[in-house]
Scaffold this active site. Structure first.
Site, PDB file in Angstrom:
ATOM      1  N   ARG A 227      41.762  52.292  44.872  1.00 24.11           N
ATOM      2  CA  ARG A 227      42.062  51.127  45.695  1.00 24.11           C
ATOM      3  C   ARG A 227      39.776  51.393  46.341  1.00 24.11           C
ATOM      4  O   ARG A 227      40.010  52.085  45.998  1.00 24.11           O
ATOM      5  CB  ARG A 227      42.361  51.464  47.027  1.00 24.11           C
ATOM      6  CG  ARG A 227      44.055  51.465  47.091  1.00 24.11           C
ATOM      7  CD  ARG A 227      44.026  49.362  47.303  1.00 24.11           C
ATOM      8  NE  ARG A 227      44.990  48.338  47.780  1.00 24.11           N
ATOM      9  CZ  ARG A 227      45.631  48.623  47.105  1.00 24.11           C
ATOM     10  NH1 ARG A 227      45.625  48.561  45.512  1.00 24.11           N
ATOM     11  NH2 ARG A 227      47.061  48.014  46.596  1.00 24.11           N
ATOM     12  N   HIS A 275      40.534  43.091  39.862  1.00 21.39           N
ATOM     13  CA  HIS A 275      41.803  44.325  40.440  1.00 21.39           C
ATOM     14  C   HIS A 275      42.689  43.513  39.121  1.00 21.39           C
ATOM     15  O   HIS A 275      43.512  42.281  39.539  1.00 21.39           O
ATOM     16  CB  HIS A 275      41.831  43.180  42.293  1.00 21.39           C
ATOM     17  CG  HIS A 275      42.886  43.591  42.375  1.00 21.39           C
ATOM     18  ND1 HIS A 275      42.844  44.631  44.032  1.00 21.39           N
ATOM     19  CD2 HIS A 275      44.463  44.591  41.972  1.00 21.39           C
ATOM     20  CE1 HIS A 275      44.126  45.411  44.128  1.00 21.39           C
ATOM     21  NE2 HIS A 275      45.010  45.010  42.907  1.00 21.39           N
TER      22      HIS A 275
END
Ligand SMILES: NC(=O)c1ccc[n+]([C@@H]2O[C@H](COP(=O)([O-])OP(=O)(O)OC[C@H]3O[C@@H](n4cnc5c(N)ncnc54)[C@H](OP(=O)(O)O)[C@@H]3O)[C@@H](O)[C@H]2O)c1
Length: 312
Positions: A227, A275
């Protein structure tokens, strides 16, 4: 009849509308699946299959729900929702794990083999510099869960000496496993390649700050499919600019999509990927969802429950 609410954007529903009923049937669960934002009698919904990108943000009306099953591995957005009081399970999907292993191994090998040196070379320079063997390159994985453990084992199978770090002490075959603050320092000390596979929690935010980046080997590489907020962005840029780190490959960011003006985009030592390290794969994930619903209906404990106090 078991009532299942599939609460996720339409695009997800397209991917699951065939495989989820099939997986539930195979698990022996007789269920009615609804894909709606506004279900009638929400108090009689038994299970909520949930993507954190869903428009459903208030779980108050679902008083009878036995489980909220996330379709995502990262649940920081759900854990922070005070209305979500039902048991919460995160996604542990063999397909997602397989994808993450492939992405991480690919990016570790890119840096290990120095592949960038050769790409696009047209200058006729002939500089035979064979790369070292994997056995001579240490890799550290921060986070030894479903993903970090599998990535660590795949790298160890290629002979990389792999050190992994987790919150609780663990044993993973083929890896040196450490935990605690002292374990973090030891995992980072002189690590050539560090892969972040931690969840985002209060305890992991900004974990890779200037001091911890400084512990890595000079010329080291940071790879982050975990993250974005695990890294102090300014400290990373400073470590790259100072020549302490050679490269950062980043898949996740504090703000996504990464804003066009963010310095990561133009930095010559940063690779940005959008991502995509790995995604939940509907065919295998549907079986995971169905198994948890089967367990709920049989009165068996759910798999992969989130520990709210820990935040993951
Ligand atoms: N980029 C992508 O495409 C993508 C896709 C999927 C997932 N992800 C990210 O990957 C993360 C990891 O997924 P996962 O399924 O492997 O999660 P997981 O199974 O919950 O594993 C998390 C690991 O992190 C460790 N950990 C958590 N907090 C810690 C702390 N404060 N100090 C030290 N270790 C800590 C845990 O320690 P214990 O073993 O002691 O619990 C565990 O080993 C997700 O949360 C998500 O953010 C990214």
């Amino acid at each position: 009849m078991t009532r299942v609410l599939f609460s996720a954007p339409k695009t997800d529903w397209v991917d699951y509308r065939e495989v989820l009923p099939q997986a539930l049937a195979e698990a022996g669960v007789v269920a009615e699946i609804e894909h709606t934002l506004d279900p009638a009698n929400p108090e009689t919904v038994d299970y909520i299959v949930y993507a954190p990108s869903s428009a459903l943000k208030d779980f108050t009306a679902f008083t009878g729900a036995k489980l909220v099953q996330s379709l995502w591995a990262g649940v920081e957005a759900v854990v922070g929702n005070a209305t979500q009081t039902q048991p919460l399970a995160r996604m542990v999907d063999p397909g997602l794990t397989e994808g993450m292993v492939e992405w991480c191994v690919g990016h570790v090998l890119r840096h290990h083999l120095g592949i960038d040196r050769d790409i696009g070379r047209t200058d006729g320079a002939w500089e035979p510099l064979p790369p070292p063997l994997a056995r001579d390159r240490s890799v550290t994985i921060l986070g030894l869960g479903a993903l970090g453990g599998a990535v660590g084992q795949a790298l160890a199978a290629l002979n990389f000496p792999v050190t992994g770090w987790s919150r609780s002490p663990k044993t993973v075959a083929g890896l040196t496993c450490l935990s605690g603050e002292d374990g973090l320092a030891r995992s980072l000390d002189r690590a050539s390649i560090v892969v972040l596979l931690l969840p985002l929690t209060g305890a992991t935010e900004n974990l890779m700050n200037a001091d911890r980046l400084a512990r890595m080997a000079r010329g080291g590489v940071l790879i982050n499919p975990g993250r974005g907020p695990l890294i102090d962005d300014a400290a990373l840029i400073a470590a790259l600019d100072a020549g302490h780190l050679a490269h950062a490959t980043l898949d996740v960011f504090r703000t996504e999509p990464l804003p066009p003006e963010h310095p990561f985009w133009a930095h010559p030592k940063v690779t940005v990927t959008p991502h995509i390290a790995s995604a939940t794969r509907p065919a295998s994930a549907a079986r995971v969802v169905a198994e948890n619903i089967r367990r709920g209906e049989a009165g068996e404990p759910f798999l992969h429950l989130v520990d709210r106090a820990a935040g993951y």
